[in-house]
Design a protein around this motif. Structure first.
Motif, PDB file in Angstrom:
ATOM      1  N   PHE A 383     -70.404  19.077 -62.202  1.00 48.25           N
ATOM      2  CA  PHE A 383     -71.592  18.325 -62.583  1.00 48.25           C
ATOM      3  C   PHE A 383     -72.030  17.394 -61.455  1.00 48.25           C
ATOM      4  N   MET A 384     -71.031  16.698 -60.888  1.00 42.85           N
ATOM      5  CA  MET A 384     -71.344  15.774 -59.808  1.00 42.85           C
ATOM      6  C   MET A 384     -71.910  16.521 -58.593  1.00 42.85           C
ATOM      7  N   PHE A 391     -80.135  15.231 -56.028  1.00 44.48           N
ATOM      8  CA  PHE A 391     -80.639  13.950 -55.543  1.00 44.48           C
ATOM      9  C   PHE A 391     -80.493  13.794 -54.033  1.00 44.48           C
ATOM     10  N   GLY A 392     -79.767  14.701 -53.398  1.00 48.37           N
ATOM     11  CA  GLY A 392     -79.697  14.682 -51.939  1.00 48.37           C
ATOM     12  C   GLY A 392     -80.780  15.556 -51.326  1.00 48.37           C
ATOM     13  N   HIS A 393     -81.486  16.305 -52.174  1.00 48.96           N
ATOM     14  CA  HIS A 393     -82.509  17.234 -51.711  1.00 48.96           C
ATOM     15  C   HIS A 393     -83.749  16.464 -51.238  1.00 48.96           C
ATOM     16  N   LEU A 444     -83.318   3.009 -59.663  1.00 45.53           N
ATOM     17  CA  LEU A 444     -82.639   4.244 -60.050  1.00 45.53           C
ATOM     18  C   LEU A 444     -82.587   5.212 -58.875  1.00 45.53           C
ATOM     19  N   GLU A 445     -83.714   5.320 -58.175  1.00 45.68           N
ATOM     20  CA  GLU A 445     -83.779   6.234 -57.032  1.00 45.68           C
ATOM     21  C   GLU A 445     -82.746   5.842 -55.985  1.00 45.68           C
ATOM     22  N   LYS A 449     -79.515   8.062 -54.915  1.00 41.20           N
ATOM     23  CA  LYS A 449     -79.364   8.489 -53.530  1.00 41.20           C
ATOM     24  C   LYS A 449     -78.014   8.062 -52.984  1.00 41.20           C
ATOM     25  N   ILE A 450     -77.613   6.820 -53.309  1.00 45.87           N
ATOM     26  CA  ILE A 450     -76.316   6.351 -52.843  1.00 45.87           C
ATOM     27  C   ILE A 450     -75.209   7.232 -53.431  1.00 45.87           C
ATOM     28  N   LEU A 451     -75.390   7.586 -54.701  1.00 42.43           N
ATOM     29  CA  LEU A 451     -74.424   8.463 -55.356  1.00 42.43           C
ATOM     30  C   LEU A 451     -74.322   9.796 -54.622  1.00 42.43           C
ATOM     31  N   ALA A 452     -75.495  10.342 -54.270  1.00 46.81           N
ATOM     32  CA  ALA A 452     -75.503  11.662 -53.651  1.00 46.81           C
ATOM     33  C   ALA A 452     -75.009  11.624 -52.208  1.00 46.81           C
TER      34      ALA A 452
END
Lengths: 695, 695
Positions: A383-384, A391-393, A444-445, A449-452
Motif C-alpha cells: 500500500f505504501m 504522490f511522487g509522480h 496535505l500536499e 510529498k514528504i511521505l513519498a
C-alpha cells in the motif's frame, strides 16, 4: 637549516594553492612572516571585518544630518528625523578610517615596495584616506557645523577598491569610453544642428497667435536645447510639437527626423558599441581567472619540487606525494574537492608526480559538483509503495499547480467583487473559508510529498523548500487568525484585535498565496530558462551593481550638496531640503526611465530659481547619461551575452537534463576556454617579484 | 526542328542568366511563349506599372473620405478638405484591381498549375482581390455612403506580396513569434501577479486621506492593470507611486521591483530573443541569394550544353563560346559586367567551356565595382601647377570646414542676440552682410576646387556634389534677395516684397548654411563609419520599412473605423473625427516612444466614453506591442548585426582606404559565404517542374 627551508616551501605551496582556489594573484611576498600575515589577512574573519567596515561607513549617510530616514516622505506629516549628537558618527568614521589604514598598510607591505609604486589603486587609496582624515579634522574643528563634506563623496571609493571584479569591470568600461564619447559627440552635434534649425524654423513672428511654439519651447538657445534634449528621451514627445503641428502639418517632419535620427539611430548605436565592446568581456575575465588558477598550482609545484634535496632526474622536476598530502591537509579548500584529490592521489602507484600529473590532480577544482538527491525511502508495505508512486509522480505536482491556480482565481474574483465596496460592507467569510480549505490542501500536499520522497529528498529540491516554507508560514498565519478572531462564519467582520486587523491578516495570507504561485516556474520550460538566465545574470552583474551603488551614492551626496535648502516647500509640493535616503530613493526611481529623469528636470526648473536650475540641468543630464544611457546599455549588453550563450547551449543541456549541475560562470565557458601553455606559466613565474626559483 | 530547338535553348539560357543576375527563382515555365511572357512581365515597364499601381491604390486613402490632407491640424481654423465625388476614387480603384488581376493571372500561369497550389501567397492574392472586388461592388451600390470598407484594410497586402524581400522577412519574423509569444506571456504573468499584489496592497481603507493611491490608480481590476501596463512603458513612472510613497517610503519597493523585473529584465529579454533570432538573418538571406545566382548560371550552362548535337566527350558536358556570346549579347545586364565577361571570354584559347569555367566567367557579377575618379587636368604653366597643388590639397578642404564652422557660429551668435527681440526691432544688416561674404567664399572655394581637380573629377566625389549643389542654391537665393530687396545696409528692414519676406529669405539661407555644414562628415573617421553603417542599414531595412508601412496603414485604417466620430471637439481639444493622413501621422509620431503611446492611451480614456475606451485600450496596447516593442527591437537587432560586421571589418578596410568600393550587402559577407556544391545545384535543377534535362 634545511628543516626551516622545508617548512617555508610547504607554507608557500599552501598559500599558492589557496591563491589558485580563490583566483588570486600570486605576486606577493613569500617569506615566512609575510605568508603568515597573508593567510591572516585573507582569513574569513579579517575579510568579514573589512566588508563590515565598508558597510558601516556607507550606511552612516542614513543617520547623518541631513537624513530623511522616516516612514513618510511627505514633509507636512513627517516627524523630524533623529539627528545624532556631534561626535557620534564622527567617532564611528574614525574607527573605520583606522581599519582602512591597517588594510592599506598590510596590502602595501604584502605586495612589496617595488610593486606598490606601480599600483595606482593603492596610491589612490592612500590619497583618499589622507583627504578623508583631513576633512574629518576640519569637520570636528567646526563642531560638525560645516555643510560641505568632501569625504562623503569619497566614501564609495572604499567599496570600489576592495573588489577586484569591480576594478576589472571599471577598466573595461574605461576602455569603451572613447567610442562612447564619439557617439555622445555625434549626439551633441545632432542636437546643436537641430537646435539651430529649430530656432530658425520657429522664430518669433509678428502675429502672437502664430508663435505659440516659440513661446513655449524655443524662446532662446538654452530653452531650445532643453526642449530637444528632453525630446531625445521622448519625455515631451507629442507635446513639444503640437503647437507647430496644428499650425502646419509639415512641421512634424522636423520632429520625426530629429527623433528617428537621434532616438532610433544614435541611441541604439550606443547600445551596439557597448555590446560590441562587452561581447568578449565575460569570456576574457573567465580566461584570466583560469590563468591565475593554473599559475598558482604551477607555483605550488615549483616550490614543492625544490623541496627534494637531491633531484632524481636532472631534466624533470617532480614532487613527492607525501609533501603534497602534507600541503593538502593544511590548505583551506572545499572538503569535497579535498577528498576527491586525496582519493586520486592514493590511486597513483608512483611516489613522484610530474608537473602535468600535478595539474591534472587539481582539475577536480574546475569540475561541476554533480548534485545528487538523496534516495526516496523504500517502503515494505504494498500500500505504501502505491502511495509513494502516486504522490511522487509529477502529475501530483501538476495537480498542486492547478489547485494553486484555482486559489488565485478565487482570490481574484473576490477582489474584483469587493473592489468598490466600503471597508465596512466587506465580508471576509468567503475568502476566509476558501483560503482555509486551500491551505489545508497545501499542508496535505506537503505531507504526502514528504511521505513519498522522504524529508531529506524533499528538502533537496529548491522548489520544494520554497513551497514548504510558504505553506508553513501560511499555516501559522491561519492558526493565529483563528486563535485571535475565531473560525470564519457569514458576516465574519470582528473588531481590531492584536497586532494586525483581520483584514490585514487576510490580505497577508492572500499575498503569500499569490507569491506561492511562482512554484509553477520550474514546470514551464521557457520560464525556467528565462529564470536561470536571470539568476546567472545577477551573479555576473554583482560587479556592475557595485559600480552602480558607487555612482548612486556619489550622485545622491552631490545632489544633497547642490540642492540643500534650494527648494522651499511651495503649497502642496512634497520636496523640501535634499536629504540622504530621500535623494537616494529618488535618484534610484528616476534612474529607471530616461523619461522620468527628464520630467524631473522640467519639474525642478519650474520650481527653483534660475541659478539652481542651471546646476539642476547639468546634474540631471549627467545622471540621465550615466544611469539611463550607459548603465542600461551595459545591462542590455550583458543580458544579450548571457542569454545567447544560454540559448546556444540549451539543446545540449536538454539531453543531459537528468543531471543537475551547480553551474558557475567558469563552467559555462569551459569548452571555449584556452588552457595556458607551460611556457606562458613559467615566464610569468620567473617574473614573480619575490619568488626565486632554483632553475 | 533543330533550329527552333536551338532558339529555345538560347532563349532559356538568356532568361536563366537574367534570373541569376536578379537573384530570381528559376522555377517558371520554359517554353518559347512563356519565356517571352516572362521577359515581358519582368521588363522595366511592366514592373514600373505594377509599382505605380500599388502606390496609387495606397495613396487613395489620402483623398478618400474621411481625409484630412490640410495644412493645419487644428479643427477650429481648418478649411474642409476636398472630398472627391462618388465614383472618382472608385473607378481609379477598379483600374488598379484590373492591373492586379492581370498580374496574378500572369504570375499563376508562369509558375504553372502544380506550383500554384503550393504557393500560399498567390492564393491569398486571389482571395484578397475577390474580397476587394466584392466590397467595391457593395460600396458602389450604396453610392459610397457605407462607412466600413474592408478593402481598405486589405490594401497593404498588394505592397506585401509584390516584394520577395518583404515576404522573406515576414517569414523570418513569423518564426520568431513563438519565442516572442513566450516572453509576452511572461510579461502577462508578471503583470497579472503584480496587479493582484497591488490590489491587495493598495486596498480601500476607512480613512479617506489614506487611500489616495487606491482612488487614483488601483480602484478596480481594469484600472490597476492599466496603471501597471503604463508603468511598464515608464510613462507614468514617478506619478503612479507618489501617493503611496508619501504615505510610506517602503511602498517604493513594490514599484521598483515591478519596474526592474518588467522593464529591465523582461523587455530586454525580448531584445535578446529577437537579436538571437536575427543574428544570422542577413547572412542566411545573402546565402540563399547566392544559391539562386549559382543555380541560374548552372541552369543556363545545362541548357546551352544540350545545344550541341554531338557531345564531344561523353563524360563532360560543355558549352561552345559562340553560343555563350550569342546569349550574352541578348541578355540584359550591367554593361560593365557584360564587357568584362566578353573580354575574359575572348582570352580563352579553347572553343569549349566546362561547367567550372562557365561559373568562373560569371563571377564578375559578384565583384566590387572599383570606383575610379577621373584624373585631374594637367596644366602646362608652372603657376597653374602650384595653384593646383594648393587647392587640391586636403588642407584647403579643412580650411573650408573651418570657414563653414565660423559661419555657423556667427549665425548662432546672431540668433542668441535676436532671440527675444520683437520682429520689428530686428536688423537684418549684420547677418545679410556676413552671409554675403561667406557665400562668396563658398563660391570661390568651389571654383578653385573645380580648377584644381577638373569638373569631372570634382563631381565624382559625393561630398563635392553636395557642397556644390548647396553653394549654387545659396548663390541663387542671395542674388534673388539682392534683386528684390537691394544690397544690405544698416537698418536693412524693407517691406514684404515678392514671394518671401526678407526675413524668410535670410532664414532659408541660414538653414541651408547649417545643412551645408554636414560636409564635415567624411572628414571625421568615426562619423564616416557611423554614417556608412546607417546608409547600409537603410538599404537592408527596406523590407522592414515596407512591413512597417503595411502595419501603419492597417492600423491607421482600423483606427479610423474604431474612432470615427467618437471623440467630439471638447473646448480646446484638437481631435475630432479620425481621418486618414491625420491618423497616419499621429500613429507614426506615437510609434516613436512607448511613452507617447501610453500617454495617448490615458488621454483617450479621459476624453471618450467607456465603450470606446475599452477599444482604445486594446488598440493602443496592440499598437505599442507591435510598433514600440517588436519593431524597435527588430531595428536594434539589425543595427547590432550591421554595426558589428562593419566594426570587425574596419581595420581591414582602413588598409585599403585608397580604393573606394561600391559595397553591397552581398559583398560585406563574401568571406563567410559558402559556395553551393555541384551536387546541390544539380539536385535542385532536377527538381525543376518545367525543365527536362537530357541527363
Amino acid at each position: 637549516g634545511a628543516g626551516a627551508d622545508n617548512d617555508l616551501y610547504i607554507n608557500q605551496a599552501i598559500v599558492f594553492i589557496e591563491d589558485a582556489i580563490q583566483y588570486r594573484s600570486i605576486n606577493h611576498r613569500v617569506d615566512s612572516k609575510s605568508l603568515w600575515l597573508y593567510r591572516w589577512y585573507y582569513s574569513r574573519t579579517c575579510q568579514w571585518i573589512l566588508s563590515f567596515t565598508i558597510t558601516v561607513i556607507l550606511a552612516l549617510a542614513f543617520v547623518e544630518e541631513p537624513s530623511s530616514l522616516t516612514v513618510t516622505s511627505d514633509v507636512r506629516y513627517r516627524l523630524p528625523a533623529w539627528s545624532p549628537p556631534c561626535g557620534l558618527t564622527e567617532s564611528l568614521e574614525l574607527l573605520c578610517f583606522l581599519v582602512f589604514l591597517a588594510d592599506v598598510s598590510v596590502k602595501s607591505y604584502l605586495i612589496g615596495w617595488k610593486e606598490f609604486w606601480k599600483n595606482k589603486w593603492l596610491m589612490a587609496y592612500i590619497l583618499t584616506l589622507i583627504v578623508s582624515l583631513t576633512d574629518w579634522i576640519v569637520s570636528l574643528s567646526f563642531y560638525c557645523k560645516e555643510s560641505v563634506r568632501i569625504r562623503r563623496i569619497l566614501r564609495p571609493f572604499f567599496l570600489l577598491q576592495n573588489s577586484s571584479m569591480m576594478k576589472k569591470t571599471l577598466k573595461s568600461i574605461n576602455s569603451t569610453l572613447p567610442e562612447m564619447a564619439s557617439v555622445v559627440l555625434l549626439l551633441a552635434v545632432h542636437l546643436s544642428l537641430f537646435t539651430m534649425f529649430a530656432m530658425l524654423l520657429f522664430a518669433r513672428t509678428k502675429d502672437n497667435q502664430q508663435d505659440k511654439e516659440w513661446v513655449a519651447y524655443f524662446r532662446n538657445l538654452p530653452d531650445s536645447l532643453t526642449s530637444l534634449l528632453v525630446l531625445l528621451t521622448t519625455a515631451n514627445n507629442p507635446d513639444v510639437m503640437i503647437p507647430a503641428y496644428s499650425k502646419n502639418r509639415a512641421y512634424s517632419i522636423f520632429f520625426i527626423l530629429f527623433t528617428v535620427l537621434g532616438n532610433l539611430f544614435l541611441m541604439n548605436l550606443l547600445t551596439a558599441i557597448i555590446y560590441n565592446q562587452f561581447r568578449g568581456y565575460l569570456l576574457k575575465s573567465v580566461q584570466s581567472s583560469l590563468f591565475r588558477r593554473r599559475l598558482g598550482i604551477r607555483a605550488a609545484f615549483e616550490v614543492l619540487s625544490s623541496l627534494r634535496e637531491t633531484p632524481a632526474s636532472a631534466q624533470q622536476s617532480c614532487v613527492s606525494v607525501g609533501a603534497l598530502l602534507q600541503v593538502l591537509q593544511k590548505a583551506e579548500m572545499d572538503s569535497r574537492c579535498k577528498q576527491a584529490i586525496m582519493r586520486s592521489l592514493k590511486m597513483y602507484s608512483c611516489d613522484q608526480l610530474s608537473a602535468a600529473q600535478f595539474q591534472k590532480l587539481f582539475e577536480e577544482l574546475d569540475k561541476d559538483a554533480i548534485k545528487q538527491h538523496p534516495p526516496s525511502p523504500e517502503y515494505q508495505s504494498h500500500f505504501m509503495q502505491k502511495m509513494q508512486f502516486a504522490f511522487g509522480h509529477p502529475w501530483f505536482g501538476y495537480l498542486g499547480n492547478v489547485v494553486a491556480l484555482a486559489n488565485i482565481i478565487s482570490i481574484c474574483v473576490v477582489l474584483v467583487m469587493d473592489a468598490d465596496k466600503q471597508p465596512s460592507e466587506r465580508d471576509d467569510f468567503f475568502l476566509g473559508a476558501i483560503n482555509c480549505f486551500f491551505i489545508l490542501y497545501y499542508l496535505l500536499e506537503m505531507l504526502l510529498k514528504i511521505l513519498a520522497m522522504g524529508l531529506r529528498r524533499y528538502l533537496s529540491y529548491p522548489s520544494n523548500r520554497f513551497d514548504g516554507l510558504l505553506t508553513v508560514i501560511l499555516l501559522i498565519l491561519e492558526i493565529a487568525t483563528f486563535a485571535v478572531y475565531g473560525f470564519p462564519h457569514p458576516g465574519w467582520r470582528p473588531e481590531f484585535l492584536g497586532l494586525l486587523s483581520l483584514w490585514d491578516m487576510v490580505r497577508l495570507v492572500n499575498m503569500l498565496i499569490v507569491f506561492r504561485f511562482l512554484r509553477i516556474i520550474p514546470n514551464m520550460k521557457f520560464m525556467a530558462l528565462v529564470v536561470t538566465t536571470l539568476l546567472d545574470l545577477v551573479k555576473n552583474l554583482r560587479a556592475f551593481a557595485g559600480i552602480l551603488v558607487v555612482v548612486f551614492y556619489a550622485f545622491a551626496i552631490t545632489g544633497i550638496m547642490l540642492f540643500q535648502g534650494a527648494v522651499v516647500p511651495l503649497g502642496n509640493t512634497r520636496r523640501s531640503k535634499a536629504e540622504f535616503p530621500g535623494s537616494c530613493a529618488h535618484i534610484s526611481l528616476w534612474s529607471i526611465g530616461p523619461t522620468t529623469s527628464m520630467t524631473l528636470l522640467v519639474v525642478y526648473c519650474l520650481l527653483c530659481v534660475h541659478l539652481i536650475c542651471r546646476w539642476a540641468k547639468i546634474y540631471f543630464v549627467a545622471w540621465w547619461l550615466i544611469s539611463s544611457v550607459i548603465w542600461v546599455n551595459l545591462f542590455v549588453a550583458l543580458l544579450l551575452e548571457n542569454f545567447i550563450h544560454k540559448w546556444d547551449r540549451r539543446c545540449q543541456r536538454e539531453s543531459l537534463s537528468g543531471i543537475e549541475y551547480q553551474r558557475t560562470v567558469e563552467l559555462m565557458f569551459r569548452d571555449v576556454l584556452e588552457e595556458p601553455t607551460e611556457e606562458e606559466l613559467m615566464e610569468k613565474l620567473h617574473q614573480h617579484p619575490h619568488l626565486q626559483l632554483c632553475r
